[in-house]
Design an enzyme around this catalytic site. Structure first.
Site, PDB file in Angstrom:
ATOM      1  N   HIS A 173      49.568  59.449  66.180  1.00 22.99           N
ATOM      2  CA  HIS A 173      48.751  58.245  65.979  1.00 22.99           C
ATOM      3  C   HIS A 173      49.025  57.247  67.095  1.00 22.99           C
ATOM      4  O   HIS A 173      50.184  56.988  67.434  1.00 22.99           O
ATOM      5  CB  HIS A 173      49.067  57.609  64.626  1.00 22.99           C
ATOM      6  CG  HIS A 173      48.379  56.280  64.415  1.00 22.99           C
ATOM      7  ND1 HIS A 173      49.070  55.111  64.172  1.00 22.99           N
ATOM      8  CD2 HIS A 173      47.064  55.936  64.447  1.00 22.99           C
ATOM      9  CE1 HIS A 173      48.217  54.120  64.046  1.00 22.99           C
ATOM     10  NE2 HIS A 173      46.990  54.595  64.207  1.00 22.99           N
ATOM     11  N   SER A 174      47.971  56.705  67.665  1.00 27.57           N
ATOM     12  CA  SER A 174      48.100  55.668  68.701  1.00 27.57           C
ATOM     13  C   SER A 174      48.964  56.173  69.855  1.00 27.57           C
ATOM     14  O   SER A 174      48.708  57.241  70.404  1.00 27.57           O
ATOM     15  CB  SER A 174      48.651  54.390  68.064  1.00 27.57           C
ATOM     16  OG  SER A 174      48.632  53.318  68.984  1.00 27.57           O
ATOM     17  N   MET A 175      50.011  55.439  70.215  1.00 24.31           N
ATOM     18  CA  MET A 175      50.853  55.825  71.345  1.00 24.31           C
ATOM     19  C   MET A 175      51.646  57.097  71.055  1.00 24.31           C
ATOM     20  O   MET A 175      52.155  57.741  71.977  1.00 24.31           O
ATOM     21  CB  MET A 175      51.801  54.690  71.703  1.00 24.31           C
ATOM     22  CG  MET A 175      51.115  53.444  72.230  1.00 24.31           C
ATOM     23  SD  MET A 175      50.239  53.704  73.775  1.00 24.31           S
ATOM     24  CE  MET A 175      51.596  53.836  74.923  1.00 24.31           C
ATOM     25  N   THR A 202      44.409  57.293  70.015  1.00 22.34           N
ATOM     26  CA  THR A 202      45.366  57.259  71.123  1.00 22.34           C
ATOM     27  C   THR A 202      44.659  56.850  72.410  1.00 22.34           C
ATOM     28  O   THR A 202      43.686  57.495  72.809  1.00 22.34           O
ATOM     29  CB  THR A 202      46.015  58.643  71.317  1.00 22.34           C
ATOM     30  OG1 THR A 202      46.775  58.971  70.162  1.00 22.34           O
ATOM     31  CG2 THR A 202      46.921  58.641  72.535  1.00 22.34           C
TER      32      THR A 202
END
Length: 896
Positions: A173-175, A202
């Site tokens: 998730h995300s970074m 991301t």
């Protein structure tokens, strides 16, 4: 003080720019659909079992942990290792929690229960201590190395099992998704340790806010590796974006680079995902039930029946992901579907010879075949369209191979179908000419500001239309499409579906309308149309034959401003600082030429002009197109121009730099007003708490305590965190200016309250006394000039402190683990800024107005303001490097 120095026209302009910026911000933060995600719930109490790591590993990474997710009996059974399932590792993102795994973990557990645990997934999650890695990139490499160790630890938990896995699937998730991609850049990492990578929201292309060089260097390392080694990377990767609801990470940043020789990567927006069809915000993407169900269905279809692990066949993996995330034919996935089917049995065969036909199901148990003889329609029509809302997973439409009255064999066309949301159990079919259902609608011009519109009317009673949106393909375009439906002889509501189809990227969106009605659709892009792409954006309309439709398109000015903020809002600090630098340079020059420092607002209005900055950037960008100039540029080791970076990402708006400069100047003005007002309020508070002080008579640039203070602050920067030392220096500087403001206020009040006493003293005084009074008046005038200069410097320094805040927050959050921030992006800046600001805190205009260096110092802010825009708009961490140069020269004016 600031309001009096600006005329009403300028004040009206700054207020208007605030209004414009507010429109753009409103569109970004509120101009999207409501959250239509269903919440995913746990049926049993979630448990997070901490996995014991090797002691050396735990000591090396004291802030990080690894957990196994479980519920109820599953959690109890798996407290005793080893494990027997399929490992999946969840990586949280910026400030993310390891507990975010519970939604997808719980859904996977329910799915395993449905098939009596024939297969099941073991979901692991990494605790990154909720680090702010999107703002501070110094720990990204550390996280990557820890994840590598976690993968090796996870695989050891399955040792000795019959179907022990040799690799893991990763959901980032995300970074966390970027960290997963970075694993491949590690020297000792084996690529076959990962069999599948799914990333959610991301930012793959570039950081959202490039606040330190560690983030940009990390991105460059990862993306360059994936591009240069694309032929060797066989990792199947899926990137899912949240759409316009996700204002933290715009969807354009989530699209993996399209390389002709790398076909194992897919990028899609959640609104285009079949059976999901909703936009998600940055957090809800991990718990959105519709999206997590789709993900888990795909995971179970990826299992190899022989190995009881995720398949190693890259073609099958890509086929499964395409089936669930790109185009779903409303059938269960089959790896090798039978194209030709035998149509046998005692079913009823009903011939249909009309060109338009509707069948409503009434729960018949008998199978019925409807045949459409094509010979009757070939001369008149070119295409046939059928839609079925009976939502079973069986094949339902075939192309007959023989031409007898009964079809014995047929080509299964169901795999060519497309799943859409459905309401009623109806089958509709019609024959039509393609040209009658493809209608061109040129979009309105960008600068029509919504005052004009274009319209088409669909008079024919068809079931399907393609509205071609001509001249629409840029991210700075935004429109509102209004569809008005009028129905005759309809007693109940009918459902129509309007699908915006973007052929060059998977960012489609659906709008479901109950007709008759008036429906407004927002139309804007996440990805601009590539130069070599000739496709046309479509509005696909799945309509009712009982209704007529009127489609109107007009430009949405507020959404255009929203696109400017969405794509370029991160560059605003650079434009604000550029405007402040121009005003600062004007103040230094006015001090040199007239001996007095003019008001900040006056010089901001006079000096902060876009024609002083933009032409140079445009000219350099043009010259860089020539080989000789590019070679000279590289020879001088100059960084790449930020405007070229934006062009490579298809993010160049017409006049965008002008718009941002105006927004920046407006922000600089209101920021100056806020800083000067704050100084006045703090000085009033100071006078209320302490005895009034006098204006300094003897100006000392280097006071006895200044060297000690400077050394202490430098030591703090060296031993703890550079941003912390910068903040302390900033507070010291503000304290000095507040003290000066309080002294000036006291002096003015004494002159106002005791005018008779002042006249009596003047009569009694001799020439020596007169000279003292004359000197005090000069001191008051100089104090006012100095406050004007210091007010500008406070405004400038405030932005530097704000840009350094993320590393300070990161350091404070991890203080219990690390006393010293390493690596520290602000340490070099702190070493220069601390002595400079310590000297400037004791600097008055009277001590520098006769300096030989002042004229040169006043000329530096202009080229530096250009440099901030040229090299700092997409690399914010470079901005302070341009700011400290005039500050350092300003400080040196005291000695030269």
């Amino acid at each position: 003080m600031l309001l009096h120095s600006v005329n009403l026209w300028n004040l009206a302009f700054y207020a208007f720019m605030v209004f414009m910026a507010t429109l753009g911000l409103w569109d970004v933060f509120f101009g999207f659909e409501e959250n239509k995600c269903s919440m995913s719930y746990m049926f049993e109490y979630p448990e997070y079992q901490k996995i014991e790591l090797p002691k050396k590993l735990a000591k090396r990474y004291p802030a990080y942990e690894l957990y196994l997710y479980g519920e109820g009996s599953y959690a109890e059974e798996h407290k005793v290792l080893p494990l027997t399932g399929i490992p999946v590792l969840f990586l949280p993102g910026n400030a993310g929690s390891y507990k975010q795994v519970r939604s997808i973990g719980s859904i996977a557990l329910r799915k395993a229960e449905d098939i009596d645990f024939k297969y099941h997934f073991d979901f692991f999650s990494v605790n990154f201590n909720e680090e702010l890695v999107a703002l501070y990139g110094g720990s990204l490499q550390k996280q990557t190395k820890f994840v590598h160790e976690c993968i090796k630890t996870i695989l050891k938990l399955y040792k000795g099992q019959e179907f022990a896995p040799k690799s893991v699937a990763i959901i980032g998730h995300s970074m966390g998704g970027l960290v997963a991609r970075a694993l491949l850049t590690l020297k000792n990492f084996k690529h076959d340790l990962i069999n599948l990578l799914v990333t959610q929201a991301t930012p793959h292309v570039a950081p959202v806010m490039p606040l330190d060089r560690f983030i940009t260097d990390f991105y460059m390392t990862v993306n360059n590796y994936w591009i240069l080694n694309a032929r060797q990377i066989n990792l199947t990767t899926l990137s899912v974006a949240g759409g316009f609801r996700d204002y933290q990470v715009r969807s354009g940043l989530t699209f993996l680079p399209k390389l002709s020789h790398h076909t194992s990567a897919l990028s899609v927006v959640s609104s285009a995902v079949p059976k999901t069809w909703v936009s998600t915000d940055h957090l809800s993407i991990v718990w959105c039930k519709q999206l997590q169900l789709t993900t888990i269905r795909a995971f179970f279809d990826l299992i190899d029946a022989d190995t009881k692990q995720i398949t190693q066949n890259p073609k099958k993996k890509l086929s499964v992901l395409n089936h669930h995330f790109i185009r779903h034919p409303a059938k269960h996935f089959e790896e090798n579907p039978s194209i030709i089917s035998d149509l046998t049995g005692t079913s009823m065969w009903v011939p249909v010879k009309v060109s338009k036909w509707t069948y409503v199901a009434y729960n018949e148990s008998d199978k019925i075949y409807f045949t459409f003889p094509l010979a009757n329609h070939r001369k008149i029509y070119t295409h046939v369209y059928c839609q079925s809302t009976m939502l079973d997973t069986n094949s339902w439409i075939f192309g007959c191979i023989n031409s007898t009255s009964m079809c014995r064999q047929g080509i299964d066309l169901s795999w060519k179908a497309e799943l859409l949301p459905t309401i009623k159990f109806v089958v509709d079919c019609e024959f039509f000419k393609k040209e009658t259902r493809s209608i061109q609608l040129p979009v309105t011009h960008l600068f029509s500001f919504g005052l004009s519109s274009r319209k088409v009317i669909l008079n024919t009673s068809g079931l399907f239309y393609n509205i071609e949106l001509l001249n629409f393909g840029q991210i700075y375009q935004a429109f509102k499409i209004n569809v008005v439906s009028k129905c005759s002889g309809v007693k109940e509501e009918i459902t129509s579906i309007y699908k915006l189809h973007i052929p060059w990227s998977y960012e489609d969106s659906l709008t479901i309308a109950q007709v008759p009605s008036s429906t407004e659709i927002s139309v804007k892009l996440h990805i601009a149309q590539p130069d070599n792409d000739s496709h046309v954006a479509l509005l696909k309309m799945y309509t009712s034959s009982d209704c007529q439709y009127e489609v109107t398109v007009k430009t949405s000015f507020s959404q255009i401003l929203g696109q400017v903020v969405r794509f370029h809002g991160g560059a605003l600090p650079a434009y604000v600082i550029s405007s402040i630098l121009l005003a600062y340079g004007g103040q230094l020059y006015s001090l040199f030429s007239t001996g007095h420092c003019l008001e900040y607002a006056t010089l901001l209005d006079k000096e902060a002009k876009p024609y002083k900055v933009d032409p140079f950037v445009i000219m350099v960008k043009f010259l860089l197109g020539y080989k000789w100039f590019k070679e000279l540029w590289d020879m001088l080791l100059l960084p790449e121009l930020d405007a070229i970076v934006l062009t490579s990402q298809s993010m160049c708006f017409p006049l965008v730099s002008l718009i941002l400069f105006l927004f920046g100047t407006c922000t600089a003005y209101w920021g100056g007003l806020l800083s000067s007002t704050s100084v006045r309020l703090l000085s009033s508070l100071w006078l209320a708490l302490k005895r009034p002080s006098e204006l300094p008579k003897d100006i000392k640039i280097i006071s006895p305590d200044l060297p000690i203070l400077t050394i202490v602050l430098i030591l703090i920067s060296w031993t703890t965190c550079g941003a912390f030392a910068i903040l302390l220096t900033y507070l010291y500087y503000v304290f000095k200016i507040v003290h000066l403001q309080a002294s000036l206020t006291t002096f003015k009040n004494s002159q106002t309250v005791n005018p008779k006493h002042a006249r009596r003293s003047e009569k009694k005084s001799n020439h020596h006394k007169d000279s003292i009074v004359h000197h005090l008046r000069l001191s008051a005038s100089d104090a006012e000039d100095s406050l004007r200069m210091h007010s500008t410097l406070i405004n400038l320094l405030t932005w530097i402190v704000l840009l350094s805040m993320p590393s300070l927050i990161y350091w404070l959050k991890n203080l219990r683990y690390y006393f010293k921030l390493n690596p520290d992006p602000c340490k070099p800046l702190a070493f220069i800024l601390i002595p400079t600001m310590a000297i400037l805190g004791n600097t008055y205009t009277t001590s520098i107005k006769s300096s030989k260096l002042l004229k040169t110092t006043s000329q530096f802010p202009l080229p530096l303001a250009v440099g901030v825009i040229a090299f700092g708009s997409s690399h914010l961490y470079r901005v302070p490097c341009f700011v400290f140069i005039p500050l350092l020269l300003h400080a040196l004016c005291n000695f030269m």
